[in-house]
Design an enzyme around this catalytic site. Structure first.
Site, short mmCIF file in Angstrom:
data_model
loop_
_atom_site.label_atom_id
_atom_site.label_comp_id
_atom_site.label_asym_id
_atom_site.label_seq_id
_atom_site.Cartn_x
_atom_site.Cartn_y
_atom_site.Cartn_z
CB CYS A 165 -4.46 -6.28 6.16
SG CYS A 165 -2.70 -5.92 5.93
CG HIS A 305 -8.02 -6.31 0.87
ND1 HIS A 305 -7.92 -5.81 2.16
CD2 HIS A 305 -6.77 -6.75 0.54
CE1 HIS A 305 -6.68 -5.94 2.58
NE2 HIS A 305 -5.96 -6.50 1.62
CD GLU A 316 -11.30 -7.45 -3.09
OE1 GLU A 316 -12.19 -7.17 -2.26
OE2 GLU A 316 -10.21 -6.81 -3.16
CE LYS A 337 -6.89 -1.84 2.24
NZ LYS A 337 -8.22 -2.50 2.20
CG HIS A 342 -3.38 -1.73 3.33
ND1 HIS A 342 -4.33 -1.94 4.31
CD2 HIS A 342 -3.00 -2.97 2.92
CE1 HIS A 342 -4.52 -3.23 4.46
NE2 HIS A 342 -3.72 -3.88 3.63
CG PHE A 403 0.94 -9.90 4.39
CD1 PHE A 403 0.40 -9.76 3.12
CD2 PHE A 403 1.98 -9.08 4.74
CE1 PHE A 403 0.89 -8.83 2.22
CE2 PHE A 403 2.49 -8.13 3.86
CZ PHE A 403 1.94 -8.00 2.60
#
Length: 417
Positions: A165, A305, A316, A337, A342, A403
């Protein structure tokens, strides 16, 4: 060696909430959700039956029938968004030195739909291999920038970054550095993804990564909310034209912003989970600030994110509080998002656009669907929730993580001569 300045002179978007740059920005400002029941296939037996699909899309409005058959959907998205960005940049393709123009693109998965279709078709046969000759060229993740390059005759560096991502944020950082160092004068960069497929939805469901709020898809993506239960899968593309400042100035280009720096790091912790203390996220933001030559107290806005996962959002925000200290309370923090879902490898590109336009427009889009406080999140942080915030800002950051512990952060500065 003095590094060259880099600016953004063109942008294009094909997203679940808008099929071009203007539509995308209007939807962002107005807090529009792109989540709805899946139409690409029958998802009635899936744990998650909704996604953020691109809507009202007909590829033949952009690409002729013969060419479109040779492109997986992720490449179609890439070509369409890059066409818009190049047009927006007003580059004269007849006079520009195309050997100095590169294409650096991001894709986390690539042609998943093509791979899925070919394998399913084979499994229905008698074991005799009958594969489409375009199977491999449609599927491989590097093919999207190849199509952009061939379509426009760009002969500079041409490749794909693959870091889950974080892919398109990494592509933007590579583009920034290739121009800074004098390898290119212009780079078309961004990312695309088309993973709303049987394999994509099934795979992410098996990981327990997706929200299962089937009774209310439009409210399922809810970063920072106490009742969030996973991310919503999206599809689409974002494209940006990065250009050396003097090159852009010489041709009288409009300039959206300056790309001041980029940071990268690794969590070195887990295949899919973020480090609980956000160590990799702290590192990537610090690396980005250092690369840009910017002090923490100068940052006005962070597009996080913020995927709407129980662990990721907390880690985060904890990292932001640590890196920015008391100033963290003054930063406008959002997650787009909540509207787009996403987009995996395309997330960094469309979120870069969502971080740049607040610099020019003075409006920070909201994080929608927030109804319940999370006790693990610092209540003094300035989260932009449910409604846009009007604010004159000069520096915006965009965080993107993938990931495997891949972290990327890009910093944009309001353009001043």
């Amino acid at each position: 060696m003095k590094l060259r300045r880099v600016v953004v002179t063109g942008m294009g978007a094909l997203t679940p909430i808008g099929n071009n740059l203007e539509e995308y920005w209007e939807a962002l400002k107005n807090g529009v959700s792109g989540a709805a029941p899946i139409t690409h296939f029958d998802a009635s037996k899936f744990k998650t039956q909704f996604a953020c699909e691109v809507k009202n899309f007909n590829v033949f409005d952009f690409i002729d029938r013969k060419e479109s058959r040779r492109l997986d959907k992720f490449s179609q998205f890439a070509v369409i968004a890059s066409d818009e960005a190049i047009k927006d940049s007003a580059m004269d393709l007849e006079s520009i030195d195309k050997s100095r123009v590169g294409v650096i693109w991001g894709a986390g998965i690539g042609g998943l739909e093509t791979f899925q279709e070919e394998v399913i078709n084979y499994s229905k046969g008698d074991g005799t291999p009958k594969f489409n000759p375009f199977f491999i060229p449609k599927m491989i993740a590097d093919i999207a920038p190849a199509h952009i390059s061939m379509r426009n005759g760009f002969m500079g560096p041409n490749f794909t970054t693959v870091s889950a991502c974080a892919s398109s944020a990494n592509a933007l950082i590579d583009a920034l550095n290739y121009i800074r160092l004098g390898v290119c004068d212009v780079v078309v960069s961004g990312g695309s993804e088309a993973a709303v497929t049987i394999a994509g939805m099934g795979g992410f469901n098996a990981m327990h990564a997706l929200s299962t709020r089937n009774d209310s898809p439009e409210t399922a993506s809810r970063p920072f909310d106490g009742e969030r239960d996973g991310f919503v899968l999206g599809e689409g593309a974002g494209a940006l034209v990065l250009e050396e400042y003097e090159h852009a100035k010489a041709r009288g280009a409009k300039i959206y912003c300056e790309v001041s720096g980029g940071g990268m790091s690794s969590d070195a912790y887990h295949l899919t989970a973020p480090h609980p203390e956000g160590l990799g996220v702290m590192a990537v933001m610090r690396n980005c600030l250092k690369d840009a030559g910017v002090n923490p107290e100068e940052v006005d806005h962070i597009n996080t994110h913020g995927t709407s996962t129980p662990l990721g959002d907390v880690a985060e925000l904890k990292a932001i509080s640590t890196v920015f200290g008391e100033h963290a309370k003054e930063i406008s923090i959002n997650s787009t998002k909540s509207m787009t879902g996403h987009l995996l490898g395309a997330a960094g590109a469309i979120e870069a656009i969502a971080s740049i336009l607040p610099l020019t427009e003075g409006i920070i889009p909201p994080t929608i669907n927030h109804t319940t406080k999370d006790e693990k999140i610092d209540p003094e942080l300035n989260l932009v929730l449910n409604n846009s915030e009007k604010r004159d800002i000069k520096i915006s950051m965009s965080n993107t993580f993938g990931f495997g512990g891949h972290n990327a952060c890009v910093l944009f500065r309001k353009y001043e001569e």
